[in-house]
Scaffold this motif. Structure first.
Motif, PDB file in Angstrom:
ATOM      1  N   PHE A  32       0.830  -1.201   0.000  1.00  0.00           N
ATOM      2  CA  PHE A  32       0.000   0.000   0.000  1.00  0.00           C
ATOM      3  C   PHE A  32       0.871   1.259   0.000  1.00  0.00           C
ATOM      4  N   THR A  33       0.394   2.298  -0.668  1.00  0.00           N
ATOM      5  CA  THR A  33       1.080   3.598  -0.673  1.00  0.00           C
ATOM      6  C   THR A  33       0.492   4.458   0.435  1.00  0.00           C
ATOM      7  N   PRO A  34       1.186   5.528   0.829  1.00  0.00           N
ATOM      8  CA  PRO A  34       0.650   6.421   1.869  1.00  0.00           C
ATOM      9  C   PRO A  34      -0.748   6.957   1.536  1.00  0.00           C
ATOM     10  N   LEU A  35      -0.972   7.363   0.290  1.00  0.00           N
ATOM     11  CA  LEU A  35      -2.275   7.895  -0.091  1.00  0.00           C
ATOM     12  C   LEU A  35      -3.356   6.831   0.018  1.00  0.00           C
ATOM     13  N   GLU A  36      -3.010   5.599  -0.356  1.00  0.00           N
ATOM     14  CA  GLU A  36      -3.979   4.502  -0.245  1.00  0.00           C
ATOM     15  C   GLU A  36      -4.286   4.183   1.210  1.00  0.00           C
ATOM     16  N   VAL A  37      -3.284   4.280   2.078  1.00  0.00           N
ATOM     17  CA  VAL A  37      -3.510   4.026   3.506  1.00  0.00           C
ATOM     18  C   VAL A  37      -4.439   5.085   4.089  1.00  0.00           C
ATOM     19  N   VAL A  38      -4.242   6.344   3.691  1.00  0.00           N
ATOM     20  CA  VAL A  38      -5.134   7.414   4.149  1.00  0.00           C
ATOM     21  C   VAL A  38      -6.556   7.129   3.683  1.00  0.00           C
ATOM     22  N   ALA A  39      -6.702   6.716   2.413  1.00  0.00           N
ATOM     23  CA  ALA A  39      -8.029   6.419   1.859  1.00  0.00           C
ATOM     24  C   ALA A  39      -8.679   5.256   2.603  1.00  0.00           C
ATOM     25  N   ILE A  79      -8.229  16.574   8.003  1.00  0.00           N
ATOM     26  CA  ILE A  79      -7.839  15.170   7.982  1.00  0.00           C
ATOM     27  C   ILE A  79      -7.100  14.773   6.707  1.00  0.00           C
ATOM     28  N   VAL A  80      -7.660  15.106   5.552  1.00  0.00           N
ATOM     29  CA  VAL A  80      -7.031  14.706   4.292  1.00  0.00           C
ATOM     30  C   VAL A  80      -5.693  15.406   4.089  1.00  0.00           C
ATOM     31  N   LEU A  81      -5.681  16.727   4.234  1.00  0.00           N
ATOM     32  CA  LEU A  81      -4.455  17.478   3.971  1.00  0.00           C
ATOM     33  C   LEU A  81      -3.386  17.223   5.029  1.00  0.00           C
ATOM     34  N   PHE A  82      -3.800  17.014   6.268  1.00  0.00           N
ATOM     35  CA  PHE A  82      -2.840  16.703   7.332  1.00  0.00           C
ATOM     36  C   PHE A  82      -2.095  15.410   7.008  1.00  0.00           C
ATOM     37  N   ASN A  83      -2.850  14.372   6.623  1.00  0.00           N
ATOM     38  CA  ASN A  83      -2.224  13.097   6.303  1.00  0.00           C
ATOM     39  C   ASN A  83      -1.339  13.200   5.070  1.00  0.00           C
ATOM     40  N   TRP A  84      -1.806  13.901   4.065  1.00  0.00           N
ATOM     41  CA  TRP A  84      -1.021  14.039   2.835  1.00  0.00           C
ATOM     42  C   TRP A  84       0.294  14.777   3.117  1.00  0.00           C
ATOM     43  N   CYS A  85       0.207  15.861   3.855  1.00  0.00           N
ATOM     44  CA  CYS A  85       1.417  16.625   4.193  1.00  0.00           C
ATOM     45  C   CYS A  85       2.384  15.790   5.027  1.00  0.00           C
TER      46      CYS A  85
END
Length: 305
Positions: A32-39, A79-85
Motif C-alpha cells: 500500500f502507498t501512503p495515499l492509499e492508507v489514508v483512503a 484530515i485529508v491534507l494533514f495526512n497528505w502533508c
C-alpha cells in the motif's frame, strides 16, 4: 462531564492514535502507498461510524446544508491534507523531522484559539506547550537524526502537517457549538472519504483487500486507531479548551515509541526516555488547579455564533 473525564477521553484517543504505526507498517509491507492508507483509513472509519450512529440515534445525521463548511474543514482541509502533508514530508526529509514539525500543531492551536475563540494565553499553557514541544523532539529522536537535511519544500510540508492537524481542533470546536460530537465525527470521515477515495487509486488493491490478514489490518486501522480515538477526542473537546486538548493529545508519540519498542524491538535512547517524561509532565502542567477551575466560567468557548 467533569474536566478530568474529558482529559481522560482525549488521552485515550491519543493513545489509540499512537498504535496506528502497527497497522500502517504492515500495510506498507503488502504494497500500500501512503495515499492509499489514508483512503483506507477514512473509508473504513466511515463504514464503521455510519451504522453505529444510525443505531444510536439517526437524528444525529441531521445537519443544515450551510453547516457543511464545518465538515469540509474537519474532513477535507484537516484530515485529508494533514495526512497528505505528513506522509509527503516523510518522503521529502525523514520520519523524525516530519514528526517534529507535525507537533508544532499545539503552537498553531494556541495561536488560532486565541484569535477565534478568545481563549486565554496563560503562563501555565505556554509552559506546558514549551515542555511538550521539547519532549516530543526528544521522543522522536532529534539528536540521532541531527545530520539529516531538509529542503524548503520538506519544511513547508512538515509545517503544513502541523497546521492542518491543528485545524481539526479549531473546526471541530466550531462544529461542536451546534452539533453532537458523533455528528461531527461521522461527517468528518464521510466528507474525507468522498474527497480522497476516488483519487487514491485504491481500486487497484481490491484483490489484496480480500486477504484475511490485510482485512484484519484494515479493520484495526479503521476501527481501533481511527473511529474510536476520534470519538473519544471529539467528545473530550466539548469540555476542554482546544489548546489544552491539543497539548494533552501529544501523549501520542510517547505511546508510539512504546509500541515500537515492544512490537518492532526499537531501542529507546536516554534522550527519548527523557522526552517521554517531559510529554507526560506537560499533561500534568496543563491541568487547572481546583481554585482556577472554580473561578472559570462553566462553559466552553464558542466560535462567533
Amino acid at each position: 462531564m467533569e474536566n478530568k473525564s474529558a482529559w481522560l477521553l482525549i488521552a485515550i484517543g491519543a493513545s489509540l492514535w499512537g498504535v496506528i504505526g502497527v497497522f500502517v507498517t504492515y500495510l506498507y509491507e503488502v504494497g500500500f502507498t501512503p495515499l492509499e492508507v489514508v483512503a483506507v483509513r477514512v473509508l473504513t472509519a466511515s463504514i464503521f461510524m455510519v451504522p453505529y450512529v444510525l443505531m444510536k440515534n439517526r437524528q444525529l445525521f441531521k445537519i443544515k446544508v450551510k453547516d457543511s463548511r464545518y465538515f469540509i474543514g474537519t474532513g477535507i482541509i484537516s484530515i485529508v491534507l494533514f495526512n497528505w502533508c505528513l506522509f509527503s514530508s516523510m518522503r521529502e526529509s525523514s520520519i523524525s523531522i516530519a514528526f517534529i514539525l507535525l507537533y508544532t500543531a499545539p503552537a498553531f492551536v494556541t495561536i488560532l484559539s486565541r484569535i477565534f475563540f478568545k481563549e486565554a494565553l496563560t503562563a501555565r499553557k505556554l509552559t506546558a506547550l514549551l515542555v511538550t514541544l521539547i519532549g516530543c523532539s526528544l521522543v522522536i529522536g532529534i539528536f540521532s537524526s541531527s545530520t539529516a537535511s531538509i529542503s524548503l519544500y520538506g519544511l513547508t510540508l512538515g509545517l503544513g502537517s502541523g497546521f492542518f492537524y491543528a485545524l481539526y481542533s479549531i473546526f471541530g470546536k466550531a462544529a461542536l457549538s451546534k452539533y453532537d460530537s458523533l455528528t461531527v465525527t461521522v461527517y468528518t470521515f464521510l466528507f474525507a472519504t468522498v474527497a480522497i477515495v476516488p483519487f487514491s487509486g485504491l481500486g487497484s488493491k481490491l484483490s489484496t483487500l480480500t486477504d484475511l490478514k490485510v482485512l484484519g489490518l484494515v479493520v484495526g486501522l479503521g476501527f481501533l486507531s481511527t473511529m474510536l480515538p476520534f470519538i473519544f477526542y471529539t467528545k473530550g473537546l466539548q469540555y476542554v479548551e482546544s489548546s489544552r486538548a491539543s497539548i494533552i493529545a501529544t501523549i501520542e508519540p510517547v505511546v508510539a515509541s512504546v509500541v515500537g519498542f515492544f512490537i518492532f524491538n526499537e531501542t529507546l535512547s536516554t534522550w527519548q526516555y527523557l522526552g517521554m517524561i517531559m510529554v507526560i509532565s506537560s499533561v500534568i502542567i496543563v491541568q487547572e488547579s481546583k481554585k482556577q477551575k472554580a473561578n472559570r466560567p462553566q462553559q466552553f468557548d464558542q466560535a462567533g455564533a
